[in-house]
Design a protein around this motif. Structure first.
Motif, PDB file in Angstrom:
ATOM      1  N   UNK A  57      86.161  77.947   5.838  1.00  0.00           N
ATOM      2  CA  UNK A  57      87.260  79.101   6.307  1.00  0.00           C
ATOM      3  C   UNK A  57      86.213  80.320   7.314  1.00  0.00           C
ATOM      4  N   UNK A  58      85.112  80.311   6.584  1.00  0.00           N
ATOM      5  CA  UNK A  58      84.477  81.487   7.769  1.00  0.00           C
ATOM      6  C   UNK A  58      84.023  80.523   8.883  1.00  0.00           C
ATOM      7  N   UNK A  59      83.781  79.481   9.063  1.00  0.00           N
ATOM      8  CA  UNK A  59      83.303  78.729  10.204  1.00  0.00           C
ATOM      9  C   UNK A  59      84.464  78.624  11.037  1.00  0.00           C
ATOM     10  N   UNK A  60      85.839  78.370  10.639  1.00  0.00           N
ATOM     11  CA  UNK A  60      86.879  78.340  11.236  1.00  0.00           C
ATOM     12  C   UNK A  60      87.048  79.536  12.234  1.00  0.00           C
ATOM     13  N   UNK A  61      86.972  80.508  11.727  1.00  0.00           N
ATOM     14  CA  UNK A  61      87.022  81.981  12.496  1.00  0.00           C
ATOM     15  C   UNK A  61      85.787  81.932  13.580  1.00  0.00           C
ATOM     16  N   UNK A  62      84.814  81.506  13.453  1.00  0.00           N
ATOM     17  CA  UNK A  62      83.790  81.389  14.521  1.00  0.00           C
ATOM     18  C   UNK A  62      84.008  80.380  15.382  1.00  0.00           C
ATOM     19  N   UNK A  63      84.763  79.163  14.984  1.00  0.00           N
ATOM     20  CA  UNK A  63      85.019  78.226  15.892  1.00  0.00           C
ATOM     21  C   UNK A  63      85.954  78.523  16.824  1.00  0.00           C
ATOM     22  N   UNK A  64      87.162  79.221  16.552  1.00  0.00           N
ATOM     23  CA  UNK A  64      88.081  79.522  17.458  1.00  0.00           C
ATOM     24  C   UNK A  64      87.480  80.614  18.438  1.00  0.00           C
ATOM     25  N   UNK A  65      86.450  81.450  17.993  1.00  0.00           N
ATOM     26  CA  UNK A  65      85.707  82.339  18.848  1.00  0.00           C
ATOM     27  C   UNK A  65      85.194  81.585  19.894  1.00  0.00           C
ATOM     28  N   UNK A 236      76.280  82.297   7.164  1.00  0.00           N
ATOM     29  CA  UNK A 236      75.730  81.964   5.711  1.00  0.00           C
ATOM     30  C   UNK A 236      75.912  83.289   4.759  1.00  0.00           C
ATOM     31  N   UNK A 237      75.403  84.220   5.382  1.00  0.00           N
ATOM     32  CA  UNK A 237      75.394  85.686   4.491  1.00  0.00           C
ATOM     33  C   UNK A 237      76.960  85.981   3.765  1.00  0.00           C
ATOM     34  N   UNK A 238      77.804  85.692   4.804  1.00  0.00           N
ATOM     35  CA  UNK A 238      79.342  86.222   4.475  1.00  0.00           C
ATOM     36  C   UNK A 238      80.101  85.034   3.774  1.00  0.00           C
ATOM     37  N   UNK A 239      79.375  83.764   3.930  1.00  0.00           N
ATOM     38  CA  UNK A 239      79.831  82.628   3.322  1.00  0.00           C
ATOM     39  C   UNK A 239      79.632  82.356   2.019  1.00  0.00           C
ATOM     40  N   UNK A 240      78.055  82.409   1.806  1.00  0.00           N
ATOM     41  CA  UNK A 240      77.370  82.004   0.493  1.00  0.00           C
ATOM     42  C   UNK A 240      76.843  83.046  -0.258  1.00  0.00           C
ATOM     43  N   UNK A 363      76.646  73.939   6.607  1.00  0.00           N
ATOM     44  CA  UNK A 363      75.577  73.203   6.260  1.00  0.00           C
ATOM     45  C   UNK A 363      74.993  73.708   4.817  1.00  0.00           C
ATOM     46  N   UNK A 364      75.154  75.105   4.971  1.00  0.00           N
ATOM     47  CA  UNK A 364      74.851  75.849   3.566  1.00  0.00           C
ATOM     48  C   UNK A 364      75.827  75.348   2.357  1.00  0.00           C
ATOM     49  N   UNK A 365      76.996  75.307   2.709  1.00  0.00           N
ATOM     50  CA  UNK A 365      77.930  74.989   1.874  1.00  0.00           C
ATOM     51  C   UNK A 365      77.656  73.384   1.211  1.00  0.00           C
ATOM     52  N   UNK A 366      77.241  72.643   2.015  1.00  0.00           N
ATOM     53  CA  UNK A 366      76.764  71.421   1.612  1.00  0.00           C
ATOM     54  C   UNK A 366      75.539  71.199   0.774  1.00  0.00           C
TER      55      UNK A 366
END
Length: 406
Positions: A57-65, A236-240, A363-366
């Motif tokens: 979900x955090x990565x999706x925001x950055x992906x659209x950016x 990573x800081x915001x997601x993990x 990567x961090x989530x995995x």
């Protein structure tokens, strides 16, 4: 690529009024964004998903950016900074309101992801304005003031967001949407578009292309450190970290809010120090030092076993990131200069940070799901430390001549 100018410390130059308007808006935006960072991963997991899916979900925001960055740069060149800035804020506001009413993980993923389009619109608009409007002698101070507004807002936002999370995980998203509408109102009423466009008949500024920037060792190094910073501190800081705080330290959303808030406080300290001294000392020492401090503290975060230790490591990591960012931003302004339109080169730099923010959380989530939080933070710290290597060969863009007899 022209050689770097050598400057001598001079009298204090005032920050232009237009930049103060952007600084005020940045504070409101950051305050609102801070509301959702402690609760977003937990909100995602409320739909029955694991650490990897919540990190996406955090990565999706950055992906659209990342995907929209080139189109955003072209829109700014065609329409102007102010309209794109306002449209971007309102898009993110609508996205946040939609997120609050998501009824499934996939709805959350789509609503939050689409907000990245608006985010890159207002971010690149603001950076382009600051690069063009900031007097050369105070570029680091301007970058510091702008970043400090984000950080001051970011200090209070996570704490309030953690408290609002106790009223329901959807409440902070509605508050964030309201904050973005307020920021749009500030820019609409106090930033006049007429003062932001070239005068009629004025010569068109030459465009600095990405390949022009790539020929400069400082630009290449900034792209590398931007990628690492996006991976570690925006991804990573915001997601993990919120998941780590709840799983290891205490099952309480406020703990994640406190950890993010003290990181922002440390960031503000680093930004203040760098902004006051980088224009007099140079950029590279602060960039390299910031990467080392941030990388080591991030790698050690996974070893925290209690709240005081987590808070201490968060403060140190924040100081490192805060030391890095103003000097890095000022380096980009030095490379572009006031005599060129740096839109494409600045968008490419932003894309490098967004790429890091996309890959890092996944990567961090995995690593968390298949290993441990400690492994995820250690890998993130290593990525940050590796970004030092290009800077060892990168040029100093702001060499300072000390007056004789000083």
């Amino acid at each position: 690529m022209s050689a770097a100018s050598v400057t001598t410390p001079a009298v204090r130059v005032r920050i232009p009024r237009e930049i103060w308007v952007l600084i005020a808006a940045a504070f409101v935006i950051a305050l609102g964004f801070g509301l959702i960072t402690p609760v977003l991963p937990q909100f995602a997991q409320s739909f029955g998903v694991g650490a990897t899916a919540s990190s996406i979900v955090v990565s999706a925001f950055a992906f659209f950016r990342l995907v929209f960055a080139p189109a955003g740069g072209r829109l700014i060149a065609r329409v102007g900074e102010r309209p794109i800035y306002l449209a971007g804020l309102l898009i993110v506001a609508a996205s946040s309101a939609g997120t609050a009413f998501a009824h499934s993980y996939w709805q959350l993923l789509v609503y939050r992801g689409l907000g990245g389009i608006g985010s890159v619109m207002f971010t690149v608009s603001a950076v382009a304005l600051i690069v063009r409007l900031a007097p050369p002698a105070i570029r680091a101070r301007v970058s510091s003031a702008y970043a400090s507004a984000f950080l001051i807002g970011g200090v209070g936002g996570p704490v309030v967001g953690g408290l609002l999370g106790g009223l329901g995980l959807r409440v902070p998203f509605l508050a964030y949407a309201a904050a973005l509408v307020l920021a749009a109102a500030i820019v609409f009423f106090f930033l006049q578009s007429a003062s932001l466009r070239p005068k009629e008949g004025a010569p068109t500024l030459p465009v600095m292309r990405v390949r022009d920037g790539w020929g400069d060792s400082a630009y290449r190094a900034a792209v590398a450190s931007g990628f690492a910073n996006g991976w570690a501190n925006f991804g990573v800081r915001n997601a993990i970290l919120p998941l780590f705080a709840v799983a290891v330290i205490a099952d309480d959303p406020r703990v994640a809010g406190f950890a993010l808030a003290v990181f922002a406080a440390g960031n503000a300290l680093g930004i203040t120090f760098t902004g006051r001294t980088s224009d007099r000392v140079g950029r590279k020492p602060y960039i390299i030092g910031g990467l080392v401090v941030s990388g080591l503290a991030t790698a050690a975060t996974g070893l925290a076993t209690n709240l005081p230790m987590l808070l201490a490591l968060s403060v140190v990591a924040g100081i490192g990131a805060g030391t890095l960012n103003p000097a890095q931003q000022a380096t980009l302004a030095d490379v572009v200069g006031r005599e060129r339109n740096g839109g494409p080169a600045l968008a490419a730099f932003q894309m490098s940070a967004d790429t890091g923010a996309i890959i890092g959380p996944v990567v961090a989530g995995l690593l968390v799901d298949r290993g441990s939080f400690g492994l995820a933070f250690a890998a993130t710290g290593v990525i940050t430390l590796l970004a030092v290597l290009p800077w060892l060969r990168g040029r100093e863009t702001h060499p300072v001549r000390v007056p004789s007899g000083a």
